[in-house]
Enzyme design. Structure first.
Site, PDB file in Angstrom:
ATOM      1  CB  CYS A  31      73.663  28.689  54.597  1.00  0.00           C
ATOM      2  SG  CYS A  31      75.206  28.881  55.481  1.00  0.00           S
TER       3      CYS A  31
ATOM      4  CG  ASP B 172      77.840  28.398  53.512  1.00  0.00           C
ATOM      5  OD1 ASP B 172      77.532  27.557  52.657  1.00  0.00           O
ATOM      6  OD2 ASP B 172      77.604  29.611  53.394  1.00  0.00           O
TER       7      ASP B 172
ATOM      8  CB  CYS C  34      78.047  33.646  51.839  1.00  0.00           C
ATOM      9  SG  CYS C  34      78.109  34.195  53.538  1.00  0.00           S
TER      10      CYS C  34
ATOM     11  CB  CYS D  25      77.465  34.825  57.553  1.00  0.00           C
ATOM     12  SG  CYS D  25      76.088  34.736  56.420  1.00  0.00           S
TER      13      CYS D  25
HETATM   14 FE1  FES Z   1      76.279  30.523  54.778  1.00  0.00          FE
HETATM   15 FE2  FES Z   1      76.772  33.053  55.000  1.00  0.00          FE
HETATM   16  S1  FES Z   1      75.228  32.140  53.792  1.00  0.00           S
HETATM   17  S2  FES Z   1      77.704  31.450  56.063  1.00  0.00           S
END
Ligand code: FES
Length: 130
Positions: A35, A37, A60, A104
């Site tokens: 993602c 992140d 998230c 995640c």
């Molecule tokens: Fe990226 Fe959860 S969607 S860490």
């Protein structure tokens, strides 16, 4: 629809140990290739133990809950004990995560371990024990 556990919701709504340590002994950032992140852990070490941990997570809700849980699980532990914390253990402590959110939880322990490795590298370079 999957319902997040109460623990996940609690750690997401009231994350523990959010922030940064300016003169951290170690720092570790990992990114999630799925993602994009990012999670960074900052640690303070005294006598081989994690005395303080902070994190910054650009991710998230599940990732924030994971960071918060990791910080609580690792506080007060020796570095070797903290290195044994796995992403699976964190997800379990949180009461589980939905299947499509399991990725995640992969950031949490990895970022912590990276911060510990950073500390160990720096310590090695300084050539002194702490
Ligand atoms: Fe990226 Fe959860 S969607 S860490």
């Amino acid at each position: 629809m999957f319902k997040y556990s109460e623990k996940v919701m609690d750690h997401f709504m009231n994350p523990r140990n959010v922030g940064q340590i300016d003169n951290a002994d170690g720092e570790g950032t990992v990114g999630n290739p799925i993602c994009g992140d990012l999670m960074t852990f900052y640690i303070k070490v005294d006598n081989g133990r994690l005395t303080d941990l902070r994190f910054k997570t650009f991710g998230c809700g599940a990732a924030i809950a994971v960071s918060s849980m990791v910080s609580e699980m690792a506080k007060g532990k020796t570095l070797d004990e903290a290195m044994k914390i796995t992403n699976k253990m964190v997800a379990r402590e949180l009461g589980g995560l939905p299947k499509n959110k399991l990725h995640c939880s992969n950031l949490g322990a990895d970022a912590l371990h990276k911060a510990i490795e950073d500390y160990r590298n720096k310590k090695g370079k300084r050539g002194k024990r702490k």
